[in-house]
Design a protein around this motif. Sequence first.
Motif, PDB file in Angstrom:
ATOM      1  N   THR A  67       0.801  -1.218   0.000  1.00  0.00           N
ATOM      2  CA  THR A  67       0.000   0.000   0.000  1.00  0.00           C
ATOM      3  C   THR A  67       0.834   1.269   0.000  1.00  0.00           C
ATOM      4  O   THR A  67       0.287   2.364  -0.190  1.00  0.00           O
ATOM      5  CB  THR A  67      -0.962   0.007   1.205  1.00  0.00           C
ATOM      6  N   TRP A  68       2.132   1.148   0.230  1.00  0.00           N
ATOM      7  CA  TRP A  68       3.009   2.326   0.120  1.00  0.00           C
ATOM      8  C   TRP A  68       4.420   1.807  -0.164  1.00  0.00           C
ATOM      9  O   TRP A  68       5.224   1.618   0.729  1.00  0.00           O
ATOM     10  CB  TRP A  68       2.992   3.178   1.382  1.00  0.00           C
ATOM     11  N   ASP A  93       2.184   6.082  -2.701  1.00  0.00           N
ATOM     12  CA  ASP A  93       0.935   5.488  -2.265  1.00  0.00           C
ATOM     13  C   ASP A  93       0.279   4.720  -3.422  1.00  0.00           C
ATOM     14  O   ASP A  93       0.243   5.197  -4.552  1.00  0.00           O
ATOM     15  CB  ASP A  93       0.010   6.611  -1.786  1.00  0.00           C
ATOM     16  N   THR A  94      -0.232   3.541  -3.103  1.00  0.00           N
ATOM     17  CA  THR A  94      -0.970   2.661  -4.029  1.00  0.00           C
ATOM     18  C   THR A  94      -0.192   2.335  -5.295  1.00  0.00           C
ATOM     19  O   THR A  94      -0.770   2.049  -6.340  1.00  0.00           O
ATOM     20  CB  THR A  94      -2.344   3.267  -4.419  1.00  0.00           C
ATOM     21  N   ASP A 152       1.639   0.360   6.775  1.00  0.00           N
ATOM     22  CA  ASP A 152       1.173  -0.235   5.526  1.00  0.00           C
ATOM     23  C   ASP A 152       1.613  -1.692   5.466  1.00  0.00           C
ATOM     24  O   ASP A 152       2.584  -2.087   6.097  1.00  0.00           O
ATOM     25  CB  ASP A 152       1.736   0.519   4.324  1.00  0.00           C
TER      26      ASP A 152
END
Length: 513
Positions: A67-68, A93-94, A152
């Motif tokens: 996720t990061w 991010d993402t 994350d």
Amino acid sequence: MVNRYGFFAALLLPPIANAQTFTTSGGAIPDDGTVVEFPISVAGLVPSTIDTTVFGLETVCVNIEHTWISDLELHLVAPDGTTALLFGGIGGDTDYFTYTCLNNAAPTAITDGTSPYTGVFRPQGQMGLVNNEQAGDGLWKLRILDTYAFADAGTLLGASITFGPDPASYYTITESDLPIIVINTSGAEIVNEPKVMATMGIIDNGPGNMNHVGDPFNDYDDHIGIEIRGNSSTMFQKKSYGFELWDASGAEITEPLLGMPSESDWILSASYSDKSLLNNPLTFDLAQRMGHYAPRWRHAELMLNGAYVGTYTLMEKIKRDSHRVDIAKLQPQDTIEDDLSGGYIFKIDWAQGSNAAYWDSQFLPPGATNGQVIEFLMDYPNAPLPQQSAYIQAYTDSFELALNGVDFADTAIGYRRFLDVRSAIDFFLINELARNVDGYRLSTFLHKDKDSNGGKLTFGPMWDFDLGYHNAYYCDGSTVEGWAYRFTDVCAGDAKLPPFWWNRFLEGPAFTD
């Protein structure tokens, strides 16, 4: 063994003669600050010895969901323990690493890629370090560290390593006119904390003489405890390190290093953002010429676990010491009157994620729109008693109240009762000369001695000018007009803004004259 580039690399690269590929299925990447290693078993490698000319490691491929992803740092560990950085601090991010391969011959660096990083890229580190004429058969490991714990999560979906006739090479040094520092962690991963034990030797044959990697250690030869240091800089490929001098039992010792006074605590500054490696030395020299203490320093080459990792600045850590910040030593029993009044070292900086005691200013910075507060972090003592914390907080509050008051310029009741004005002026001049984009709002140190020793708040030591001197591309950091202290005029939305002090100082003759 697979005969091309593994379970997904074949989608990216053309077949290569004699290539031999080995894979791992992966698994969960922990988000608690611990390192995870995914084994890759290599057997039947032909030829059996790997090097940088005839046959060796060529390519590493990974497939990761996270996720990061910029939190991740990946290393490849060879059977003999040689460790090579693949990449770290990439993406955001993402983002994803989808069919991402690292190969020294790739035309594009991984740092120039974009999510999902599908394709073949040059690694950040020296992947060819593993091609050191070791036997290739054995247990290889893909080592992954989530550098920002408890935020994350992610998964390694799979990875492969490929050996072939176009092996990765690496850059190293054999000699330098700079001192050479050699650190060996015996395979232990250096993390943000705690410190891990290592050995350190320093080669310094003196001015005018070359230093060679194989020369005897003639400046220091003992153990250290070492850790990664920094805030945002921990994401950079080239890490900064803090270390203590230890004996073989792990007990702290003090020694002089490269002609600097004897102490235990030191820093190896990477200055990754400052390719000149001169911003901090220049600043420290200016401060010293103005009559203030600033860290002493020496440039040196660093060899870490057999790999050359670049030119570093060995410098003194800011610390209470007769050769550094020369203020009184605050003892646990110092809880009343003059004994309680000093010495203290604190700074304006990030408090989030810090283990240090801290408190907030009672005044918001000018132009604050998002609840930005000034945070003061205690640096010394590192475990203050409640009476000591209360004292320095109350003293700082008194300074701010006097500076904000209608009689702020009065010599008897104004802010000058609490502040060494000369130190503030010199701090201002250097930050404005450097147009330091982090100035005033981060890495701003202050200290206070006992009242019987003068006992006023004093700015300094100077610290962290990597992004000064036209070396920042944001918030007008690269312009030569205007004022650095008016940061809020151009970046009011930033999480860290300068305190009101500087606007107020410039309203009175004691400062402006």
